[in-house]
Motif scaffolding. Structure first.
Motif, PDB file in Angstrom:
ATOM      1  N   LEU A  20      35.745   8.726  37.602  1.00  0.00           N
ATOM      2  CA  LEU A  20      35.292   8.984  36.067  1.00  0.00           C
ATOM      3  C   LEU A  20      33.800   9.355  35.916  1.00  0.00           C
ATOM      4  O   LEU A  20      33.449  10.267  35.458  1.00  0.00           O
ATOM      5  N   ALA A  21      32.831   8.655  36.716  1.00  0.00           N
ATOM      6  CA  ALA A  21      31.476   8.537  36.677  1.00  0.00           C
ATOM      7  C   ALA A  21      31.181   9.853  37.270  1.00  0.00           C
ATOM      8  O   ALA A  21      30.157  10.514  36.960  1.00  0.00           O
ATOM      9  N   LYS A  23      32.830  12.573  38.335  1.00  0.00           N
ATOM     10  CA  LYS A  23      33.482  13.735  37.747  1.00  0.00           C
ATOM     11  C   LYS A  23      32.295  14.177  36.470  1.00  0.00           C
ATOM     12  O   LYS A  23      32.166  15.222  36.205  1.00  0.00           O
ATOM     13  N   LYS A  24      32.069  13.132  35.696  1.00  0.00           N
ATOM     14  CA  LYS A  24      31.147  13.274  34.699  1.00  0.00           C
ATOM     15  C   LYS A  24      29.798  13.644  34.778  1.00  0.00           C
ATOM     16  O   LYS A  24      29.238  14.782  34.447  1.00  0.00           O
ATOM     17  N   PRO A  27      30.715  17.683  37.887  1.00  0.00           N
ATOM     18  CA  PRO A  27      32.218  18.292  38.104  1.00  0.00           C
ATOM     19  C   PRO A  27      32.387  18.933  39.135  1.00  0.00           C
ATOM     20  O   PRO A  27      33.774  19.029  39.263  1.00  0.00           O
ATOM     21  N   GLN A  48      41.273  12.401  34.209  1.00  0.00           N
ATOM     22  CA  GLN A  48      40.358  13.101  35.148  1.00  0.00           C
ATOM     23  C   GLN A  48      39.413  12.188  35.839  1.00  0.00           C
ATOM     24  O   GLN A  48      38.231  12.573  35.789  1.00  0.00           O
ATOM     25  N   PRO A 136      33.931   5.465  32.709  1.00  0.00           N
ATOM     26  CA  PRO A 136      32.756   6.066  33.298  1.00  0.00           C
ATOM     27  C   PRO A 136      31.653   5.760  33.078  1.00  0.00           C
ATOM     28  O   PRO A 136      30.428   5.919  33.905  1.00  0.00           O
ATOM     29  N   TYR A 137      31.252   4.559  32.270  1.00  0.00           N
ATOM     30  CA  TYR A 137      29.977   3.945  32.122  1.00  0.00           C
ATOM     31  C   TYR A 137      29.875   2.748  32.764  1.00  0.00           C
ATOM     32  O   TYR A 137      29.071   1.913  32.394  1.00  0.00           O
ATOM     33  N   THR A 167      26.125   7.717  39.260  1.00  0.00           N
ATOM     34  CA  THR A 167      27.030   6.946  38.357  1.00  0.00           C
ATOM     35  C   THR A 167      26.195   6.259  37.283  1.00  0.00           C
ATOM     36  O   THR A 167      26.646   5.645  36.262  1.00  0.00           O
TER      37      THR A 167
END
Length: 367
Positions: A20-21, A23-24, A27, A48, A136-137, A167
């Motif tokens: 998640l991290a 892709k954030k 991307p 995602q 993601p955090y 990240t």
């Protein structure tokens, strides 16, 4: 090195959060998931965390620039052996294992020529498990330890360092031996003592039914990490026993000192031990934590209403004040609670204090 594909083997809390991290932050990087469970892979795609997934390790790693092993430590050597014939030239293997000295030697010896290994361990996590708990955090402002050895390829180390920084984590370089000695004290021993405390009180529950019903914040805070995976932690304790056992003995000595002071009615010694612990504990937030700067803290009381923490964060966000750390200290049902909010600089903490007080919050700087 340009990283176009990262393959994450094991889509649990750590693997899913890493996906998640990444892709954030980037991307365009293709993130591939490998897991035993198709349902887990489907969830990873749905949230995602990965672009696509497979249960076949060979398929997942064949185009990977970086392969991240996010499984139990005991599974990692077998996974490297299985993946080795399918790794492309220049591929980098890294991992998130909680013990390093033995693992670094094992994995380094299993890699085919033309590939590299960099040991890693994110100092972040939660009691919850699985891709459903991925965040993601999770790594934001957390220390992420990398454990290079003299033979580590410097290009690979630089590539993994840059990837981890995406990240939001802060990279700290330690030798595998340094890592294991430190985490035995500040991570492994606390998990062990939390489990021991729960088991001790469980025996009292058998003798005095209703004991657990009176468990309040102190007991819950001290034992929260006992909810973590028993399978994972039995491996960690056994893999790192050479450095963990001396810490257990040191902890026993500290308990014995307190027991002797209580049994002997030695108020002076008991006070000295408790006051010493209090003073050392108070120093922890003020000191550097790995690569993190000292945290400047505010204590805030909030009413017991939905969305109060979000409202507090929004007030500070509007003024451009970044919260570095936040912790709920106490909750009183029907009467609100107390929150500790941390900032990177004294100036930010001072500005935040004014904002909160101007909005009728009871808040003060933590000394």
């Amino acid at each position: 090195m340009e990283i176009k594909q990262v393959t994450i083997v094991g889509l649990g809390l750590i693997g899913g959060s890493l996906g998640l991290a990444l892709k954030k932050a980037r991307p365009e990087i293709k993130v591939v998931g490998v897991d035993l469970e198709q349902q887990t892979l489907d969830t990873g795609v749905a949230v995602q965390a990965v672009d696509w997934g497979t249960t076949r390790l060979s398929q997942g790693v064949k185009e990977a620039d970086v392969v991240v092993l996010a499984t139990l430590v005991k599974a990692m050597p077998g996974l490297v052996q299985e993946a080795a014939p399918f790794l492309k030239a220049g591929a980098i293997i890294t991992d998130v294992g909680s013990t390093k000295a033995k693992l670094v030697k094992q994995l380094s010896a299993l890699l085919p020529a033309g590939t590299s290994y960099v040991g890693g361990h994110p100092m972040a996590g939660a009691e919850t498990r699985g891709i459903e708990s991925a965040d993601p955090y999770l790594f934001e402002n957390a220390v992420y330890v990398l454990t290079p050895v003299p033979e580590t390829d410097q290009g690979a180390l630089t590539a993994v360092t840059e990837l981890i920084r995406l990240t939001g984590a802060k990279v700290l370089l330690l030798s595998p031996e340094e890592h294991d000695a430190i985490v035995a004290a500040v991570s492994h021993l606390p998990h062990l003592t939390a489990a021991a405390l729960v088991n001790a009180v469980a025996r009292r529950e058998e003798e005095v039914p209703g004991t657990f019903q009176l468990a309040a914040g102190g007991f819950r805070d001290a034992t929260r990490i006992a909810e973590s995976s028993p399978e994972m932690w039995q491996d960690i304790f056994l893999d790192n026993k050479e450095t963990l056992l001396p810490m257990i003995r040191a902890y026993r000595r500290s308990l014995a000192e307190l027991e002797e002071a209580i049994a002997g009615g030695n108020r002076e010694k008991l006070y000295r031990l408790l006051a010493g612990a209090q003073e050392k504990r108070r120093q922890i937030p003020a000191k550097q934590k790995g690569l993190l700067p000292g945290i400047h803290e505010i204590i805030v009381t909030v009413p017991d209403q939905p969305g109060e923490i979000g409202k507090l964060a929004a007030l500070l966000g509007i003024k451009g004040i970044n919260i570095m750390d936040i912790e709920i200290l106490r909750i009183r049902e029907g009467d609100g609670g107390t929150i500790r909010v941390g900032f990177a600089t004294a100036a930010e903490a001072g500005q935040a204090l004014k904002v909160l007080q101007n909005n009728d919050y009871l808040a003060w700087l933590k000394q």
